[in-house]
Design a protein around this motif. Structure first.
Motif, PDB file in Angstrom:
ATOM      1  N   TYR A 112     -38.553-101.430  -5.958  1.00 24.20           N
ATOM      2  CA  TYR A 112     -39.665-101.535  -7.110  1.00 24.20           C
ATOM      3  C   TYR A 112     -38.821-101.487  -8.200  1.00 24.20           C
ATOM      4  CZ  TYR A 112     -43.301-100.334  -3.955  1.00 24.20           C
ATOM      5  OH  TYR A 112     -43.590-100.327  -2.280  1.00 24.20           O
ATOM      6  N   VAL A 113     -37.757-101.476  -8.154  1.00 22.39           N
ATOM      7  CA  VAL A 113     -37.057-101.536  -9.907  1.00 22.39           C
ATOM      8  C   VAL A 113     -35.901-102.933  -9.808  1.00 22.39           C
ATOM      9  CG1 VAL A 113     -36.068-100.125 -12.182  1.00 22.39           C
ATOM     10  CG2 VAL A 113     -37.550 -98.993 -10.013  1.00 22.39           C
ATOM     11  N   SER A 114     -36.456-103.748 -10.458  1.00 25.51           N
ATOM     12  CA  SER A 114     -35.497-105.128 -10.401  1.00 25.51           C
ATOM     13  C   SER A 114     -35.371-105.380 -11.702  1.00 25.51           C
ATOM     14  CB  SER A 114     -35.825-105.712  -9.719  1.00 25.51           C
ATOM     15  OG  SER A 114     -36.593-106.583  -9.384  1.00 25.51           O
ATOM     16  N   GLU A 115     -34.575-105.775 -12.283  1.00 23.29           N
ATOM     17  CA  GLU A 115     -34.314-106.989 -13.252  1.00 23.29           C
ATOM     18  C   GLU A 115     -35.983-107.321 -13.535  1.00 23.29           C
ATOM     19  OE1 GLU A 115     -32.879-108.470 -16.824  1.00 23.29           O
ATOM     20  OE2 GLU A 115     -32.021-106.976 -15.468  1.00 23.29           O
ATOM     21  N   GLY A 116     -35.880-107.331 -14.435  1.00 22.25           N
ATOM     22  CA  GLY A 116     -37.508-107.761 -15.601  1.00 22.25           C
ATOM     23  C   GLY A 116     -38.298-106.362 -15.542  1.00 22.25           C
ATOM     24  N   PRO A 122     -36.611 -99.168 -23.299  1.00 17.76           N
ATOM     25  CA  PRO A 122     -36.856 -97.919 -24.072  1.00 17.76           C
ATOM     26  C   PRO A 122     -36.757 -97.355 -25.215  1.00 17.76           C
ATOM     27  CG  PRO A 122     -35.997 -97.566 -21.986  1.00 17.76           C
ATOM     28  CD  PRO A 122     -36.329 -99.007 -22.006  1.00 17.76           C
ATOM     29  N   TYR A 123     -35.043 -98.396 -25.630  1.00 15.55           N
ATOM     30  CA  TYR A 123     -33.948 -98.453 -26.170  1.00 15.55           C
ATOM     31  C   TYR A 123     -33.152 -98.666 -26.443  1.00 15.55           C
ATOM     32  CZ  TYR A 123     -32.467 -95.321 -22.432  1.00 15.55           C
ATOM     33  OH  TYR A 123     -32.481 -94.944 -21.201  1.00 15.55           O
ATOM     34  N   GLU A 127     -30.282-100.358 -19.713  1.00 17.08           N
ATOM     35  CA  GLU A 127     -29.751-100.778 -18.493  1.00 17.08           C
ATOM     36  C   GLU A 127     -30.833-101.067 -17.317  1.00 17.08           C
ATOM     37  OE1 GLU A 127     -25.468-101.710 -17.442  1.00 17.08           O
ATOM     38  OE2 GLU A 127     -25.469-102.275 -19.438  1.00 17.08           O
ATOM     39  N   THR A 128     -31.653-102.273 -16.773  1.00 12.52           N
ATOM     40  CA  THR A 128     -31.906-101.334 -15.465  1.00 12.52           C
ATOM     41  C   THR A 128     -31.754-101.214 -14.513  1.00 12.52           C
ATOM     42  OG1 THR A 128     -34.083-102.924 -16.331  1.00 12.52           O
ATOM     43  CG2 THR A 128     -34.195-102.418 -13.765  1.00 12.52           C
TER      44      THR A 128
END
Length: 243
Positions: A112-116, A122-123, A127-128
């Protein structure tokens, strides 16, 4: 494209019965779970802890100075990712290893975690691609039928296997409040596929929920809903997974 840094990472929303929702507003609500604060007379309970990208502890300390138990109802990144920020950490025994030693696959980050992933940073420097769920050892194990006592209110642990072996929900009979986590939520995208990893166990879990006199469902994703809507969602899930 460079994204700006979010001024506020969490949205805070009051609900009935001293319940407060925290949500990571820079992340799609399908990809980041609701965090539910239940305030008691003796101590407070945080149900699910978000991604952990930004600690919610400062907000919670401002809302109440009482001792706090943080519980992850499932060991995925969007529910247990922030568990390491808290001193008292609970989960079902079958979920403890997933939380203590998460991998990209076991934590669902790989899925589920990808670019965008985030609309705002958050700071600076976030980097995702570098995001990982941080592992932590739970300090409290919660089994089916256990009661979490907050002083003037009590919540019962319901073991809800199906999404994972150690998934749980929390039930407050006095207010008719069900905290359903990933077991049940009202997805506004009705065409989105839903396939529990353990279908037979999942179907038995949601059948169990039908027996409860629920007034309000405080779900792991998206909005709250009432008993009638709960029954519709369960019946749809049961129908779509009929043998």
């Amino acid at each position: 494209m460079t994204r700006p840094v979010a001024e506020f990472w969490y949205g805070v929303e009051a609900h009935d019965h001293g319940i407060v929702r925290l949500r990571e507003t820079a992340i799609d609500p399908y990809l980041a779970g609701n965090m539910w604060l239940v305030r008691g007379s003796r101590r407070d309970l945080l149900i699910d802890t978000g991604t952990g990208i930004v600690s919610a502890r400062p907000i919670l300390e401002n809302l109440s100075g009482k001792p706090l138990l943080a519980v992850a109802c499932v060991g995925f990144y969007d529910h247990a990712g922030g568990l390491h920020h808290f001193a008292e950490r609970g989960c079902h025994p079958a979920e403890a290893d997933r939380i203590a030693r998460p991998t990209l696959e076991s934590s669902a980050v790989a899925d589920y975690v990808s670019e965008g992933f985030v609309a705002f940073l958050p700071y600076e420097g976030f980097e995702t691609a570098a995001y990982r769920m941080q592992g932590t050892t739970p300090t409290v194990q919660l089994g089916d039928g256990d009661v979490i006592d907050l002083g003037d209110r009590q919540l019962e642990v319901l073991h809800m296997p199906g999404m994972t072996p150690g998934s749980i929900a929390l039930w407050e009979a006095a207010t008719g409040s069900l905290f359903s986590c990933d077991t049940l939520y009202d997805d506004p995208v009705i065409t989105r596929a839903f396939e529990p990893p353990d279908r037979p166990a999942y179907l038995e879990s949601v059948k169990r929920l039908k027996t409860l006199p629920v007034v309000t469902v405080y779900a792991g994703h998206f909005a709250t809903f009432g008993r009638a809507r709960m029954m519709e969602i369960i019946d749809r899930r049961l129908g779509s997974h009929a043998a």
